[in-house]
Write a protein that holds these residues in place. Structure first.
Motif, PDB file in Angstrom:
ATOM      1  N   THR A  33       0.930  -1.249  -0.025  1.00  0.00           N
ATOM      2  CA  THR A  33       0.007  -0.011  -0.005  1.00  0.00           C
ATOM      3  C   THR A  33       0.799   1.252   0.070  1.00  0.00           C
ATOM      4  O   THR A  33       2.069   1.204  -0.036  1.00  0.00           O
ATOM      5  N   ALA A  34       0.401   2.412  -0.112  1.00  0.00           N
ATOM      6  CA  ALA A  34       0.803   3.661   0.103  1.00  0.00           C
ATOM      7  C   ALA A  34       1.797   3.801   1.429  1.00  0.00           C
ATOM      8  O   ALA A  34       2.888   4.260   1.507  1.00  0.00           O
ATOM      9  N   HIS A  85       5.888  11.034  -2.886  1.00  0.00           N
ATOM     10  CA  HIS A  85       4.916  12.036  -2.148  1.00  0.00           C
ATOM     11  C   HIS A  85       4.988  13.307  -2.571  1.00  0.00           C
ATOM     12  O   HIS A  85       4.206  14.193  -2.643  1.00  0.00           O
ATOM     13  N   VAL A  86       6.272  13.891  -3.085  1.00  0.00           N
ATOM     14  CA  VAL A  86       6.592  15.063  -3.818  1.00  0.00           C
ATOM     15  C   VAL A  86       5.972  15.133  -5.096  1.00  0.00           C
ATOM     16  O   VAL A  86       5.389  16.343  -5.247  1.00  0.00           O
ATOM     17  N   ALA A  87       5.873  14.108  -5.899  1.00  0.00           N
ATOM     18  CA  ALA A  87       5.491  14.095  -7.099  1.00  0.00           C
ATOM     19  C   ALA A  87       3.818  14.273  -7.193  1.00  0.00           C
ATOM     20  O   ALA A  87       3.399  14.704  -7.976  1.00  0.00           O
ATOM     21  N   GLU A  88       3.438  13.944  -5.936  1.00  0.00           N
ATOM     22  CA  GLU A  88       1.954  14.061  -5.832  1.00  0.00           C
ATOM     23  C   GLU A  88       1.624  15.557  -5.812  1.00  0.00           C
ATOM     24  O   GLU A  88       0.416  16.027  -6.570  1.00  0.00           O
ATOM     25  N   GLU A  89       2.376  16.344  -5.335  1.00  0.00           N
ATOM     26  CA  GLU A  89       2.258  18.029  -5.380  1.00  0.00           C
ATOM     27  C   GLU A  89       3.009  18.517  -6.695  1.00  0.00           C
ATOM     28  O   GLU A  89       2.287  19.606  -6.922  1.00  0.00           O
ATOM     29  N   GLN A 143       4.066   6.466 -23.744  1.00  0.00           N
ATOM     30  CA  GLN A 143       2.737   6.729 -23.013  1.00  0.00           C
ATOM     31  C   GLN A 143       2.964   6.297 -21.548  1.00  0.00           C
ATOM     32  O   GLN A 143       3.174   4.925 -21.322  1.00  0.00           O
ATOM     33  N   ARG A 144       2.609   7.154 -20.720  1.00  0.00           N
ATOM     34  CA  ARG A 144       2.445   6.682 -19.283  1.00  0.00           C
ATOM     35  C   ARG A 144       1.184   6.098 -19.115  1.00  0.00           C
ATOM     36  O   ARG A 144       0.098   6.671 -19.243  1.00  0.00           O
ATOM     37  N   LEU A 145       1.107   4.682 -18.590  1.00  0.00           N
ATOM     38  CA  LEU A 145      -0.018   4.312 -18.159  1.00  0.00           C
ATOM     39  C   LEU A 145      -0.411   4.270 -16.883  1.00  0.00           C
ATOM     40  O   LEU A 145      -1.793   4.140 -16.413  1.00  0.00           O
ATOM     41  N   ALA A 150       2.322   8.140  -8.133  1.00  0.00           N
ATOM     42  CA  ALA A 150       1.849   9.274  -7.446  1.00  0.00           C
ATOM     43  C   ALA A 150       0.278   9.488  -7.576  1.00  0.00           C
ATOM     44  O   ALA A 150      -0.376  10.263  -6.677  1.00  0.00           O
ATOM     45  N   ASN A 151      -0.416   8.712  -8.456  1.00  0.00           N
ATOM     46  CA  ASN A 151      -1.680   8.742  -8.503  1.00  0.00           C
ATOM     47  C   ASN A 151      -2.456   7.719  -7.910  1.00  0.00           C
ATOM     48  O   ASN A 151      -3.458   7.355  -8.077  1.00  0.00           O
ATOM     49  N   GLY A 152      -1.670   6.829  -7.147  1.00  0.00           N
ATOM     50  CA  GLY A 152      -2.126   5.668  -6.425  1.00  0.00           C
ATOM     51  C   GLY A 152      -2.055   4.473  -7.026  1.00  0.00           C
ATOM     52  O   GLY A 152      -2.479   3.278  -6.509  1.00  0.00           O
ATOM     53  N   ASP A 153      -1.372   4.331  -8.080  1.00  0.00           N
ATOM     54  CA  ASP A 153      -1.182   2.883  -8.852  1.00  0.00           C
ATOM     55  C   ASP A 153       0.136   2.135  -7.997  1.00  0.00           C
ATOM     56  O   ASP A 153       0.707   2.826  -7.325  1.00  0.00           O
TER      57      ASP A 153
END
Length: 260
Positions: free
Chosen positions: A94-95, A189-193, A214-216, A220-223
């Motif tokens: 998990t995160a 966590h920094v990339a989320e912001e 292509q980024r799938l 940072a987006n929860g994947d």
């Protein structure tokens, strides 16, 4: 209860019963976490096979990771099921689990980038992100011969560079392409912001591979991983549409009278 490894079981059979060492317990847990990170989602059976552990021992560690919020379980999709019966459970971090792998400087990094933005604006943040990405792939030359073999080899070279930078990256062949998978992100966590960090990585991939990637998915987006698809077949260049030659226009001096 601690996990009994093969050596400990052998010792008990020989009459030398001893309690499992805390260090061994920690190493086993760390090895399972590493598998969840790099190969997750993964079944308990696969973990036991890879690490040579008993099913009970694997479940004990997985239950502890789930109880602490570091891992989660989900049922396999029907197409992933082998044989009959209920779909096997698959486990992944998990995160929270990823957050324990090395985000000690997130707060400091986030504050520094925010300050950079206040001084130089969005352009300064974007340039910082580009320089950081170029530093990771420094020494890698752009692919020259766009064949499937050269493109795949270059993707593997990029993955190795990102692994050295702490991203636990790998490649896998998928259809007519190859995917670069980053199983860990030390700056998630920094990339989320600041999504500029992810965008700069993608730009570096495009520059080195010389093709549209292509980024799938992104951590940072929860994947569960950052996944980038790289086509192995060269993309045909679009050429300007050609028009058929037209006959020269015949100019007439039409005065409204018929020719004599």
């Amino acid at each position: 209860m601690g996990l009994r490894n093969d050596d400990e079981r052998a010792g008990r059979k020989a009459g030398t019963a001893s309690a499992p060492a805390p260090a061994a317990e920690g190493h086993t847990r760390a090895a399972i976490v590493q598998l969840l990170l790099e190969d997750g989602p993964i079944t308990a059976t696969a973990i036991g096979t890879r690490l040579g552990l008993t099913p009970a021992g694997v479940r004990r560690h997985l239950d502890a990771l789930i109880d602490s919020g570091q891992a989660r379980a989900s049922r396999s999709a029907p197409w992933q099921q082998k044989g009959r019966g209920r779909p096997a459970k698959q486990y992944q971090l998990t995160a929270v689990g990823r957050g324990r792998l090395g985000h000690a400087y997130d707060d400091l990094a986030g504050a520094a980038i925010r300050q950079l933005g206040e001084i130089g604006g969005e352009q300064a943040i974007a340039e910082f992100a580009r320089k950081r990405a170029r530093t990771i792939v420094a020494g890698i030359d752009a692919v020259e011969d766009h064949t499937p073999q050269h493109t795949e080899a270059k993707a593997e070279e990029i993955a190795e560079a990102f692994t050295d930078a702490g991203f636990a990256a790998s490649t896998r062949k998928v259809g007519a392409g190859v995917q670069i998978c980053q199983h860990h992100c030390p700056v998630a966590h920094v990339a989320e912001e600041f999504p500029q960090l992810c965008e700069a990585e993608l730009e570096a991939f495009r520059d080195l591979l010389g093709t549209h990637v292509q980024r799938l998915a992104t951590i940072a987006n929860g994947d569960c991983a950052c996944t980038t698809h790289v086509p192995l077949l060269p993309i045909p260049k679009k050429s300007a549409p050609q028009t058929a030659a037209q006959p020269a226009t015949v100019r007439t001096n039409d005065s409204g009278r018929s020719a004599e």
